[in-house]
Scaffold this motif. Structure first.
Motif, PDB file in Angstrom:
ATOM      1  N   ARG A 189       0.839  -1.202   0.000  1.00 59.22           N
ATOM      2  CA  ARG A 189       0.000   0.000   0.000  1.00 59.22           C
ATOM      3  C   ARG A 189       0.875   1.254   0.000  1.00 59.22           C
ATOM      4  O   ARG A 189       2.035   1.238   0.449  1.00 59.22           O
ATOM      5  CB  ARG A 189      -0.914   0.000   1.232  1.00 59.22           C
ATOM      6  CG  ARG A 189      -0.150   0.099   2.508  1.00 59.22           C
ATOM      7  CD  ARG A 189      -0.991   0.054   3.767  1.00 59.22           C
ATOM      8  NE  ARG A 189      -0.097  -0.180   4.885  1.00 59.22           N
ATOM      9  CZ  ARG A 189       0.660   0.760   5.435  1.00 59.22           C
ATOM     10  NH1 ARG A 189       0.583   2.004   4.999  1.00 59.22           N
ATOM     11  NH2 ARG A 189       1.470   0.461   6.422  1.00 59.22           N
ATOM     12  N   LYS A 190       0.289   2.344  -0.483  1.00 56.22           N
ATOM     13  CA  LYS A 190       0.956   3.650  -0.462  1.00 56.22           C
ATOM     14  C   LYS A 190       0.313   4.598   0.548  1.00 56.22           C
ATOM     15  O   LYS A 190       0.916   5.557   1.009  1.00 56.22           O
ATOM     16  CB  LYS A 190       0.910   4.312  -1.840  1.00 56.22           C
ATOM     17  CG  LYS A 190       1.657   3.553  -2.933  1.00 56.22           C
ATOM     18  CD  LYS A 190       0.769   2.526  -3.575  1.00 56.22           C
ATOM     19  CE  LYS A 190       1.463   1.798  -4.719  1.00 56.22           C
ATOM     20  NZ  LYS A 190       0.653   0.649  -5.217  1.00 56.22           N
ATOM     21  N   THR A 191      -0.939   4.315   0.913  1.00 51.36           N
ATOM     22  CA  THR A 191      -1.729   5.177   1.788  1.00 51.36           C
ATOM     23  C   THR A 191      -1.523   4.777   3.253  1.00 51.36           C
ATOM     24  O   THR A 191      -1.421   3.583   3.547  1.00 51.36           O
ATOM     25  CB  THR A 191      -3.224   5.039   1.425  1.00 51.36           C
ATOM     26  OG1 THR A 191      -3.375   5.337   0.044  1.00 51.36           O
ATOM     27  CG2 THR A 191      -4.087   5.963   2.252  1.00 51.36           C
ATOM     28  N   PRO A 192      -1.470   5.740   4.175  1.00 51.65           N
ATOM     29  CA  PRO A 192      -1.369   5.379   5.590  1.00 51.65           C
ATOM     30  C   PRO A 192      -2.510   4.462   6.027  1.00 51.65           C
ATOM     31  O   PRO A 192      -3.648   4.591   5.545  1.00 51.65           O
ATOM     32  CB  PRO A 192      -1.444   6.733   6.310  1.00 51.65           C
ATOM     33  CG  PRO A 192      -0.936   7.719   5.302  1.00 51.65           C
ATOM     34  CD  PRO A 192      -1.392   7.203   3.974  1.00 51.65           C
ATOM     35  N   VAL A 193      -2.213   3.555   6.938  1.00 47.93           N
ATOM     36  CA  VAL A 193      -3.191   2.579   7.417  1.00 47.93           C
ATOM     37  C   VAL A 193      -4.461   3.266   7.902  1.00 47.93           C
ATOM     38  O   VAL A 193      -5.584   2.827   7.604  1.00 47.93           O
ATOM     39  CB  VAL A 193      -2.585   1.713   8.536  1.00 47.93           C
ATOM     40  CG1 VAL A 193      -3.649   0.844   9.192  1.00 47.93           C
ATOM     41  CG2 VAL A 193      -1.465   0.841   7.985  1.00 47.93           C
ATOM     42  N   ALA A 194      -4.311   4.351   8.636  1.00 41.83           N
ATOM     43  CA  ALA A 194      -5.470   5.025   9.223  1.00 41.83           C
ATOM     44  C   ALA A 194      -6.431   5.570   8.172  1.00 41.83           C
ATOM     45  O   ALA A 194      -7.613   5.776   8.466  1.00 41.83           O
ATOM     46  CB  ALA A 194      -5.003   6.152  10.137  1.00 41.83           C
ATOM     47  N   GLU A 195      -5.958   5.787   6.953  1.00 40.66           N
ATOM     48  CA  GLU A 195      -6.786   6.405   5.924  1.00 40.66           C
ATOM     49  C   GLU A 195      -7.507   5.392   5.037  1.00 40.66           C
ATOM     50  O   GLU A 195      -8.321   5.793   4.192  1.00 40.66           O
ATOM     51  CB  GLU A 195      -5.928   7.334   5.062  1.00 40.66           C
ATOM     52  CG  GLU A 195      -5.357   8.516   5.834  1.00 40.66           C
ATOM     53  CD  GLU A 195      -4.490   9.409   4.975  1.00 40.66           C
ATOM     54  OE1 GLU A 195      -4.581   9.312   3.728  1.00 40.66           O
ATOM     55  OE2 GLU A 195      -3.713  10.196   5.548  1.00 40.66           O
ATOM     56  N   LEU A 196      -7.242   4.110   5.222  1.00 44.52           N
ATOM     57  CA  LEU A 196      -7.882   3.093   4.391  1.00 44.52           C
ATOM     58  C   LEU A 196      -9.088   2.494   5.114  1.00 44.52           C
ATOM     59  O   LEU A 196      -8.996   2.155   6.301  1.00 44.52           O
ATOM     60  CB  LEU A 196      -6.889   1.980   4.046  1.00 44.52           C
ATOM     61  CG  LEU A 196      -5.820   2.340   3.024  1.00 44.52           C
ATOM     62  CD1 LEU A 196      -4.834   1.182   2.854  1.00 44.52           C
ATOM     63  CD2 LEU A 196      -6.445   2.696   1.686  1.00 44.52           C
ATOM     64  N   PRO A 197     -10.225   2.336   4.418  1.00 49.11           N
ATOM     65  CA  PRO A 197     -11.381   1.700   5.054  1.00 49.11           C
ATOM     66  C   PRO A 197     -11.101   0.230   5.316  1.00 49.11           C
ATOM     67  O   PRO A 197     -10.563  -0.473   4.463  1.00 49.11           O
ATOM     68  CB  PRO A 197     -12.494   1.877   4.007  1.00 49.11           C
ATOM     69  CG  PRO A 197     -11.773   2.030   2.705  1.00 49.11           C
ATOM     70  CD  PRO A 197     -10.488   2.733   3.023  1.00 49.11           C
ATOM     71  N   LYS A 198     -11.448  -0.233   6.509  1.00 47.92           N
ATOM     72  CA  LYS A 198     -11.127  -1.611   6.896  1.00 47.92           C
ATOM     73  C   LYS A 198     -11.946  -1.993   8.106  1.00 47.92           C
ATOM     74  O   LYS A 198     -12.404  -1.139   8.865  1.00 47.92           O
ATOM     75  CB  LYS A 198      -9.631  -1.745   7.216  1.00 47.92           C
ATOM     76  CG  LYS A 198      -9.196  -0.804   8.333  1.00 47.92           C
ATOM     77  CD  LYS A 198      -7.706  -0.686   8.426  1.00 47.92           C
ATOM     78  CE  LYS A 198      -7.305   0.391   9.442  1.00 47.92           C
ATOM     79  NZ  LYS A 198      -7.786   1.757   9.076  1.00 47.92           N
ATOM     80  N   THR A 199     -12.101  -3.287   8.305  1.00 43.86           N
ATOM     81  CA  THR A 199     -12.717  -3.804   9.526  1.00 43.86           C
ATOM     82  C   THR A 199     -11.675  -3.892  10.631  1.00 43.86           C
ATOM     83  O   THR A 199     -11.941  -3.572  11.789  1.00 43.86           O
ATOM     84  CB  THR A 199     -13.348  -5.179   9.257  1.00 43.86           C
ATOM     85  OG1 THR A 199     -14.224  -5.070   8.130  1.00 43.86           O
ATOM     86  CG2 THR A 199     -14.121  -5.675  10.462  1.00 43.86           C
ATOM     87  N   PHE A 200     -10.484  -4.339  10.263  1.00 46.05           N
ATOM     88  CA  PHE A 200      -9.343  -4.315  11.176  1.00 46.05           C
ATOM     89  C   PHE A 200      -8.068  -4.402  10.363  1.00 46.05           C
ATOM     90  O   PHE A 200      -8.083  -4.776   9.180  1.00 46.05           O
ATOM     91  CB  PHE A 200      -9.412  -5.444  12.222  1.00 46.05           C
ATOM     92  CG  PHE A 200      -9.352  -6.839  11.653  1.00 46.05           C
ATOM     93  CD1 PHE A 200      -8.132  -7.481  11.446  1.00 46.05           C
ATOM     94  CD2 PHE A 200     -10.516  -7.537  11.345  1.00 46.05           C
ATOM     95  CE1 PHE A 200      -8.080  -8.773  10.936  1.00 46.05           C
ATOM     96  CE2 PHE A 200     -10.475  -8.823  10.839  1.00 46.05           C
ATOM     97  CZ  PHE A 200      -9.246  -9.447  10.626  1.00 46.05           C
ATOM     98  N   ALA A 201      -6.943  -4.059  10.989  1.00 41.91           N
ATOM     99  CA  ALA A 201      -5.629  -4.177  10.370  1.00 41.91           C
ATOM    100  C   ALA A 201      -4.790  -5.137  11.199  1.00 41.91           C
ATOM    101  O   ALA A 201      -4.988  -5.276  12.416  1.00 41.91           O
ATOM    102  CB  ALA A 201      -4.942  -2.815  10.296  1.00 41.91           C
ATOM    103  N   PHE A 202      -3.851  -5.821  10.537  1.00 43.93           N
ATOM    104  CA  PHE A 202      -2.948  -6.727  11.250  1.00 43.93           C
ATOM    105  C   PHE A 202      -1.605  -6.730  10.549  1.00 43.93           C
ATOM    106  O   PHE A 202      -1.511  -6.463   9.346  1.00 43.93           O
ATOM    107  CB  PHE A 202      -3.534  -8.134  11.338  1.00 43.93           C
ATOM    108  CG  PHE A 202      -3.576  -8.876  10.025  1.00 43.93           C
ATOM    109  CD1 PHE A 202      -2.672  -9.908   9.762  1.00 43.93           C
ATOM    110  CD2 PHE A 202      -4.510  -8.555   9.046  1.00 43.93           C
ATOM    111  CE1 PHE A 202      -2.705 -10.590   8.557  1.00 43.93           C
ATOM    112  CE2 PHE A 202      -4.556  -9.242   7.837  1.00 43.93           C
ATOM    113  CZ  PHE A 202      -3.649 -10.264   7.596  1.00 43.93           C
TER     114      PHE A 202
END
Length: 218
Positions: A189-202
Motif C-alpha cells: 500500500r501507499k496510503t497510511p493505514v489510518a486512511e484506508l477503510p477496513k474492519t481491522f488491520a494486522f
C-alpha cells in the motif's frame, strides 16, 4: 467454525515484488532501456501486469504503441521465472493450515493473471489451501470492480466472512462488495493505514485468526 475467507496474493500472502521487478527489468533490457529500482516497481504493483507495463512505459517515455508488445514480453519473462525470488510472508502457511483445519473455506482473488498465479501457488506449496482461485483474466473486469471478489465468494458457497488484502485496490474492492476487510499492513500500500477503510488491520499472520470469532458472531 464455518464461513468463507478470500485472500489477495501479491503483498498479502507473498512478497512477489522481487520477481516482478526482475521481469520488468528484463522487459526493459529487451527494449534497450535502463532498469527501474525495486521501490519504483513496488509502486506500480496492484492492478495487474498490463497496468504495470503501462506505468513502466510512462516512466521511460516509451510510446503507447508498444503496450501490447511489451505486455507480452513481460508476461513471457514473468511466467518463465514467477517464483524464483518470491516468498510467503512469515506465518502464512501455518495460518492457512489452521483456518482449513477449523473448517473455513478459502479462496484467492488477485489481479495477477490466473496462469502465473497458479504457477506461484504451486511453486510455494500453497495451492492446496484454496478451493477457488480467481485471476485478473478470469472475468472481463478486475479489482477494484467487486465482481471478481463476489465470484470467488460465490464459488465458495458459504457465508461471506472476510476479504484479506494489502492495498488501496483491495480496500476499495471490499467496500464496493460490502465484505468485511482485513488490511495486512506489511504489503504494498501507499496510503497510511489510518486512511484506508477496513474492519481491522494486522501486521502478522499469527494474529489473524484471533479476529475471526467476532466476525462469525456478527
Amino acid at each position: 467454525m464455518t464461513g468463507a475467507i478470500v485472500f489477495d496474493l501479491d503483498g498479502t500472502l507473498i512478497d512477489s515484488a522481487p520477481d516482478i521487478h526482475a521481469a520488468a527489468n528484463r522487459m526493459l533490457a529487451d527494449c534497450g532501456e535502463a532498469p527501474l529500482d525495486l521501490a519504483t516497481i513496488i509502486g506500480f504493483v496492484g492492478n495487474g501486469i498490463p497496468h504495470l507495463v503501462r506505468l513502466v512505459r510512462q516512466a521511460r517515455d516509451i510510446p503507447d504503441a508498444r503496450q501490447d508488445e511489451m505486455t507480452a514480453t513481460m508476461l513471457a519473462h514473468y511466467t518463465a521465472h514467477p517464483a524464483d525470488l518470491s516468498t510467503p510472508y512469515p506465518g502464512v502457511r501455518s495460518c492457512l493450515a489452521d483456518l482449513k483445519a477449523c473448517g473455513y473455506r478459502l479462496g484467492l482473488c488477485t489481479n495477477k493473471f490466473r496462469a502465473p498465479s497458479m504457477q506461484i501457488l504451486d511453486a510455494l506449496e500453497l495451492t492446496g489451501f484454496f478451493d477457488v482461485v480467481i485471476g485478473g483474466d478470469s472475468l472481463p473486469v478486475k479489482k477494484p470492480n467487486p465482481a471478481p471478489l463476489q465470484a470467488a465468494f460465490d464459488a465458495l458457497g458459504t457465508e461471506r466472512l472476510l476479504y484479506v488484502g494489502d492495498s488501496e485496490v483491495d480496500a476499495e474492492t471490499a467496500q464496493r462488495a460490502r465484505i468485511p476487510f482485513a488490511l495486512f499492513t506489511r504489503g504494498y500500500r501507499k496510503t497510511p493505514v489510518a486512511e484506508l477503510p477496513k474492519t481491522f488491520a494486522f501486521d502478522a499472520f499469527d494474529t489473524l485468526a484471533a479476529h475471526l470469532p467476532a466476525l462469525v458472531a456478527r
